[in-house]
Every structure is written in structure tokens, then in C-alpha cells.
Write an enzyme that holds these catalytic residues in place. Structure first.
Site, PDB file in Angstrom:
ATOM      1  N   LYS A 185      52.769  30.795  45.355  1.00  0.00           N
ATOM      2  CA  LYS A 185      52.576  30.777  46.808  1.00  0.00           C
ATOM      3  C   LYS A 185      51.139  30.387  47.127  1.00  0.00           C
ATOM      4  CE  LYS A 185      51.503  35.704  47.256  1.00  0.00           C
ATOM      5  NZ  LYS A 185      50.097  35.526  47.662  1.00  0.00           N
ATOM      6  N   LYS A 229      49.508  40.006  45.487  1.00  0.00           N
ATOM      7  CA  LYS A 229      48.465  39.024  45.195  1.00  0.00           C
ATOM      8  C   LYS A 229      47.711  38.614  46.472  1.00  0.00           C
ATOM      9  CE  LYS A 229      49.576  38.794  40.831  1.00  0.00           C
ATOM     10  NZ  LYS A 229      50.178  40.125  40.792  1.00  0.00           N
ATOM     11  N   ASP A 230      46.543  38.014  46.264  1.00  0.00           N
ATOM     12  CA  ASP A 230      45.697  37.592  47.374  1.00  0.00           C
ATOM     13  C   ASP A 230      46.439  36.648  48.310  1.00  0.00           C
ATOM     14  OD1 ASP A 230      44.044  38.013  44.801  1.00  0.00           O
ATOM     15  OD2 ASP A 230      42.541  38.210  46.378  1.00  0.00           O
ATOM     16  N   LYS A 231      46.017  36.657  49.573  1.00  0.00           N
ATOM     17  CA  LYS A 231      46.607  35.719  50.532  1.00  0.00           C
ATOM     18  C   LYS A 231      45.942  34.350  50.426  1.00  0.00           C
ATOM     19  CE  LYS A 231      47.289  34.639  55.409  1.00  0.00           C
ATOM     20  NZ  LYS A 231      47.110  35.041  56.818  1.00  0.00           N
ATOM     21  N   GLN A 243      40.676  43.042  50.584  1.00  0.00           N
ATOM     22  CA  GLN A 243      42.061  42.726  50.943  1.00  0.00           C
ATOM     23  C   GLN A 243      42.948  43.968  50.959  1.00  0.00           C
ATOM     24  OE1 GLN A 243      40.201  41.676  48.352  1.00  0.00           O
ATOM     25  NE2 GLN A 243      41.468  40.699  46.797  1.00  0.00           N
TER      26      GLN A 243
END
Length: 726
Positions: A310, A339-341, A440
Site C-alpha cells: 500500500k 504500518k506507516d501511512k 504515528q
């Protein structure tokens, strides 16, 4: 300002004393690539191409044969009434029972489907209001029925039974020819008092599928009395269909349920109704169609694993979109970590109730949303949070410069800067970094940090939590407009119409608020409308902020050594944790040791072995000034009596232990001129080196590659390296 709110949750406390440097990360999405490392130590990378449908069918077929879910070659009945030879599902026409045959709006029509949804909600409301227990209230719920209409075609009736049971396992479907009625299943209600609702639903789907020689395992439970009650219930209600036994020892004991061999007793009691084929609703299979429906249902129960790539998407946002596109629930997806954006990320996921073909059919839609699915394969079980070894990071830091300088104009200054970079990397490689939760975790980019929402939930102030959740961000985008409209008008219906379709969490909440109102009860149900993983994120964010502050206080008051009263792992527990690959992340084991005065004096333990607890209902706190700080900190937020169990929101926070320090491994780096591709880096023997080639332009770019344990943050590691917020 929005960034500052989240960044302030990560105190500026460091272990190393090098100077550091300035630079920009995430200038481009591709500058931050995260690749999950599974429990076997393998990177979860995207394969070159998504497997072809035929290949997926063959692998799925082989898995079915291995599990003996389908009839084996020893079955000598008429082959025309069996599935394709060797379980090759591609040879069987399932068009009559494809994905649309499980869509209630297609099977029943929109109006009847909506009435069924309201019927289910009314059942749940009555149970929550006290009708789910014994007495007359429970009988009233059990007697409540809804007619789905009349269906003259028996194949159509079979499809209705199958679709309703698939969507709502807790309902009974009854045929009074040609009418079909539904009511709550009292067996489900009884079982859901002993195990979780999710387990109860999965068990009833297992029972309804009746896959030959298949089995189902409940989650491990260390409560022997509850396990005994589950055994008694299953034997009483399904004893002629299944057999049960307990597997494992002590705290890992779990109940396994297996279908008995084929064969039906000559006499049947009223309690044996589940031995009928519920999809026909009329006591017998409908020839080849009945078997095709049965096989299709098995396929939809089958677990599929895949690699999700993604880009610029939150994990939960990606799941919400995939669930809506595939027609399943967000809770049907499982994953090992969020997971990170703002990154390109690769991670494993498992989904249930979706066929390989269906998953690949939607590939183009997913790609338009910044997602790509690959390596689709059968899975043995869902994934669990934390079931990963860690993550591999490929990062680019652009515009590298010294503190106090906008750029490095001269060759000499650039050579000095290169020295600073090398010193910083070597220090952190040798000493590690403070294992803070990263920005985050607290919703960086939001006007109200997630931990404030979590605090309101922990105080059981669901109304304030909803209003904080809908605090608009700066700007005038559609999402912020919808949030402002809700806060100003309390009109959830109008706000829902304004809310973009991509905001899955907000839309789920607004639907529930429109249905139940914006009072305390309605707000509680709005939170319950979110999947558990989304719901628990907010209290976890609050506990993470407390943990971060506790670390800063501990280092400031007790220094950089292990002190009396600190918590560490026992030697055996530490060895087991390291062998399991969980070196720097959250751990939940019970083998905790309190450092003694003698051990402090003799230096038995180092700072890297010290643990701090994440607040919860099963953890113990340090037996020194840090423990007193925890109690004062929670009391300051009004949580001195909080049990970290929120029954109304179905949340339980046991807490965990997290190492104070984390370390990176497999570090390599290269320092290059601006965006040039020529680099200099890495050395033999695992030691990192750096060099500059030629006469450089005005800017330098640092490329980093390293691994971190699960639940450790690359942005926090970079803070230690650069001595600033990157």
C-alpha cells in the site's frame, strides 16, 4: 500545529551524545519503504506477478486434500453427486452460488434485506437491555421472528438459508413451505456467554459447513471451569455431530472440536436439528446444486493469505476499503502489525470468506486506491497482532546538513558533515535508542491526538470521546466540513451525506449515531460499530503516551543504569524472547524480575535490559520512584481507580512490558550527491562505512537500510541519529 501535538508525545531524551544533523524524510512517498519480517525471519516482499487463477485453484485444491475437507477417493458413491475429481474447483460450475449468492440485498432484495438488518439490531438491543439472560425476557427474544417471504423454488430457498446463515450465524432459518422465517438461535446465545461472540460465530459457521473430518479450535483459555462449561454445552447440544477434547497444558489449553464420522443415528431428538442441511432448509440436499452450494460455502470459509503493498494509506483505512469492495466485514481481515501511512509498505494479511478469484477480480479497483495484492495463497490460521519478527526499512534522508546551517557550501564543510553522519550512525548502532512510541501512534496530522480520545474512553465518557473523534482538521476538505457540521448540528444523517466514502471509520460512527442518537448510549453503540482493532487503538494511544513520559522521567531521575526496583526479564524469559525474535517490541510474558540492591551495586543488569510497563490490568509497576510516578500520572488524569476494562465497549487492556531501549541491526548506508544515483557505503563484516566521491553539489542525500524489532519505530530511531525531529 497538528504535527506538534503528536510530536510532543515523544519526549526529547537521547542515549548518545553525538551532534547529529538535519535533513528531510518522507519528502517523497518512495523515500520511506517498510517491509514486514515474518516470524521465520523472512521479508514479506511483493512477488513479481499475482498468481493466475488456475494456479491459485490448484494450490487451494491441494490444501483441501491435505486437510481432507472434501470426499476422498475411498468414497464409492455416484460420482455425479460428488465434486470434481481431486477437488479441482475450476471444473465445477458454481455460477449459481457465486459471491452474489451470499449478498443479502441480491438474494432477498433491498427492502427485505434492510428489514432483516433492523430485525438483527432489535434483537441485539433487547439482549443488551436484559433480554439475553434467563427468564421471560430471554424467552421473548427467542420467540421473536421475522418472515422473509415465500419462495416457491427449492433452490432459491436453499440460497436464502445459506446467505442468511452466512451473514448472521446467530440466526435460525426455518422453512414453513414456502415461507422462510428467521429468529435468534438460543444455542448461539448460550455459547456466546462462555466464549467471545467472534468465536461463537466462527464455530457456528464451522458447524453449518459440515466439512468432512474438519475441526475447529477455540482460543486458549486458562479458566478450567469455563472450559468444562464449554465441553458440557457442546456435548449436550451437538454431541451426536461433534466430539471435543482439550489440547495443551495449563495456560495454553484450548478446546478442539471435530466432526464425527459420517452416519446419522436412526432416531433423532429435537435437539439434533443442526444435523440437517440448513442450506436446503427441508431436511435433505438438493442434488448437485446442494453440493455445489456446500463447496462454495467451504471456499468462503477458507482462509487466504496475501501480501499487501500500500502507498500513502493507513492500514485500517486500507482494510475498510477492501472489506467494502469485497462485501465482507473489516473484522474478517487479520494482520500482524499496523504500518506507516506516508510510506510504501509491504505486509502479510489473511482474509476469510473470500475466494482467490474474487480477490483477484478486484485487483484493479485496489490499485486505483494505492494498494496492490500479490502472493495469494491458502492460510492455516488468521494472523495475530505482534506475530512478526520486525520490519525492514529502506529510507532516504534528503537535504542533509549540519545543525545551524541551511546547506553545506564548501568541500571542507561537507567532509565534516560526512564525519558527523558516520559518528551518529556508529553510536546508535552500538548503543541503540530510546524505544519511544512514534508520532504515528498518536495520529500525527490530526488536530486532536488519538490519546486524548483514548483517555475519554478510559474514563467511559463516550460522548466527549465522539466529539474529540470528530474534531475537524485544519483546512476545508470534505472530511473536515462533515466533522464541523456534525459538531455544530448533531445531525449525523446530514454529516454522513457530506463525509467522503474513503473515511470508513467516520462513516461507521455516523451511521450508528444516526440510528441510536448522540446521547451516552448512542455514542457507546457508535464506538461498538467500529471493529475491535480500530476501537482499541485509542486507549492504546493513551497508554503509549504515558509509557513515553515514564521513560523520560525514568532516565531523568534514575540515570542510565539499572537501578534497584527496576523491572527486567528473568534470564530464561529473556532468552526465550530473543529466540522468538521479539527483542525490542512489546512482550506479555509473566517472568518479571525486580532488580535488588546487590544486583544494582554489582552491575548485574544493563540499561538495555530494563523494562517499563504499558498501563493495564495485569502488569506490575517498578518498585522504585518510577512506580510512584505511574500512580501519580494516572491519578492526574482521573484514572487512579481505572481497571482498564471497558465492558460497555468490549475492551480489555491487560498491558505489556516494553524494553526501555531498542537497537537496530543489519545497518548499511550510503551518502550521495543530491538525488544522484552514485553512492558510497557499506562494508564487510557487518560494519558500516561511508565516503564521499568527487566534488559534490550543494546537498547531500543519505540512504539508510536497517531492521527493527516489532513495535519499534524508524522515525524514533532517526531522532536519535539526527538529534532532531526528522
Amino acid at each position: 500545529m497538528k504535527q506538534d501535538a503528536a510530536a510532543s508525545a515523544v519526549p526529547a531524551c537521547f542515549i548518545s551524545n553525538h551532534e547529529g544533523f538535519l535533513g528531510n524524510i518522507k519528502k517523497l512517498i518512495r523515500d520511506f519503504v517498510v517491509t514486514e519480517i515474518d516470524v521465520d525471519g523472512r521479508q514479506v516482499t511483493s512477488e513479481a506477478d499475482v498468481q493466475a487463477p488456475a494456479e491459485c485453484s490448484l494450490k487451494t485444491s491441494a490444501r483441501w486434500k491435505q486437510n481432507r475437507c472434501l470426499q476422498g477417493p475411498e468414497d464409492k458413491r455416484d460420482r455425479s453427486l460428488q465434486g470434481p475429481e481431486d477437488g479441482d474447483i475450476s471444473a465445477l460450475d458454481l455460477s449459481a452460488s457465486g459471491p452474489d449468492s451470499l449478498d443479502l440485498s441480491v438474494v432477498l432484495g433491498p427492502a427485505v434485506s434492510e428489514r432483516l438488518e433492523h430485525f438483527v439490531l432489535s434483537l441485539r438491543d433487547e439482549v443488551e437491555d436484559g433480554g439475553g439472560g434467563g427468564g421471560d425476557g430471554g424467552n421473548a427474544v427467542a420467540r421473536k421472528e421475522l418472515s422473509l417471504g415465500s419462495f416457491t423454488d427449492k433452490y432459491q430457498r436453499a440460497n436464502v438459508h445459506r446467505a442468511v446463515r452466512h451473514r448472521f450465524p446467530f440466526l435460525m432459518t426455518v422453512t414453513i413451505q414456502p415461507e422462510i422465517r428467521v429468529r435468534e438461535d438460543p444455542d448461539y446465545r448460550e455459547l456466546s456467554q462462555l466464549v467471545s461472540e467472534e468465536e461463537a460465530e466462527d464455530f457456528f459457521r464451522f458447524i453449518d459447513a459440515k466439512a468432512q473430518d474438519s475441526s475447529y479450535a477455540f482460543h486458549p483459555d486458562d479458566d478450567k471451569e469455563r472450559r468444562t462449561a464449554v465441553h458440557h454445552f457442546l456435548n449436550r447440544r451437538f454431541g451426536k455431530l461433534v466430539e471435543t477434547k482439550t489440547l495443551g497444558e495449563r495456560h495454553m489449553s484450548a478446546i478442539s472440536v471435530r466432526l464425527r464420522e459420517r452416519g446419522r443415528p436412526k432416531k433423532r431428538s429435537s435437539d439434533d436439528r443442526r444435523e440437517e442441511d440448513v442450506y436446503t432448509g427441508e431436511g435433505g440436499r438438493c442434488g448437485l446444486f446442494g453440493l455445489a452450494a456446500h463447496w462454495s460455502f467451504l471456499l468462503l470459509l477458507f482462509l487466504l493469505a496475501f501480501t499487501l503493498c500500500k502507498e500513502n494509506l493507513e492500514t485500517l483505512e486500507a482494510i475498510s476499503y477492501m472489506a467494502a469492495t469485497l462485501g465482507v466485514l473489516p473484522s474478517d481481515f487479520s494482520y500482524a502489525g499496523i504500518k506507516d501511512k506516508r510510506a510504501v509498505t509491504y505486509q502479510s494479511m489473511v482474509v476469510k470468506k473470500v475466494s482467490p478469484q474474487r480477490l483477484m477480480e478486484k485487483g484493479s479497483e485496489f490499485e486505483r486506491r494505492g494498494m496492490r495484492l500479490s502472493h495469494i495463497r491458502p492460510a492455516a490460521e488468521p494472523l495475530k497482532l505482534g506475530r512478526l519478527r520486525g520490519n525492514h526499512f529502506d529510507l532516504v534522508v534528503r537535504d542533509v546538513r549540519s545543525h545551524g546551517a541551511d546547506k553545506a557550501p564548501s568541500a571542507e564543510a561537507r567532509r565534516q558533515l560526512a564525519g558527523l553522519v558516520v559518528e551518529a550512525l556508529q553510536n546508535v548502532e552500538a548503543r541503540g535508542f530510546v524505544n519511544y512510541y512514534g508520532p504515528q501512534r498518536f495520529g500525527s496530522g490530526q488536530s486532536v491526538p488519538s490519546d486524548r480520545v483514548g483517555l475519554a474512553l478510559l474514563k467511559e465518557d463516550t460522548v466527549n470521546a465522539v466529539r474529540l473523534f470528530f474534531s475537524p482538521d485544519d483546512g476545508d476538505d470534505l472530511s473536515s466540513q462533515a466533522k464541523r457540521h456534525f459538531l455544530q448540528t448533531d445531525n449525523a444523517k446530514e454529516s454522513l451525506a457530506l463525509m467522503p466514502a474513503s473515511k470508513a471509520r467516520e462513516r461507521l460512527m455516523l451511521r450508528a449515531l444516526n440510528r441510536y442518537g448522540t446521547g451516552p448510549e448512542g455514542c457507546a453503540k457508535a464506538w461498538l460499530s467500529l471493529p475491535h482493532g480500530m476501537r482499541v487503538f485509542y486507549p492504546h494511544a493513551y497508554c503509549s503516551r504515558v509509557w513515553n513520559e515514564a521513560v523520560a522521567h525514568r532516565l531523568a531521575t534514575l540515570g542510565h543504569g539499572a537501578r534497584q526496583g527496576d523491572l527486567v526479564w528473568t534470564r530464561d524469559a529473556e532468552t526465550a524472547a530473543n529466540d522468538d525474535g521479539g527483542g525490542g517490541g512489546e512482550r506479555k510474558a509473566a517472568q518479571i524480575h525486580v532488580v535488588t540492591e546487590r544486583e544494582e551495586q554489582e552491575g548485574v543488569y544493563a540499561l538495555a535490559q530494563v523494562l517499563l510497563p504499558m498501563p493495564g490490568n495485569t502488569v506490575k509497576y517498578p518498585e522504585n520512584a518510577t512506580g510512584a510516578w505511574y500512580r501519580e500520572r494516572l491519578a492526574r488524569d482521573g484514572l487512579d481507580k481505572c481497571r482498564f476494562r471497558l465492558a460497555a465497549l468490549k475492551l480489555n487492556l491487560p498491558g505489556c512490558y516494553r524494553p526501555l531501549l531498542a537497537s537496530l541491526c543489519n545497518l548499511s548506508y550510503r551518502l550521495s550527491d543530491g538525488d544522484a544515483g552514485e553512492t558510497a557505503a557499506d562494508a564487510s563484516g557487518g560494519k558500516s562505512q561511508g565516503r564521499l566521491d568527487g566534488e559534490p553539489p550543494e546537498t547531500l542525500t543519505l540512504t539508510l537500510n536497517f531492521d527493527l524489532d516489532s513495535s519499534c519505530y524508524a522515525t524514533v530511531c532517526l531522532r536519535e541519529i539526527m538529534k532532531c525531529d526528522p
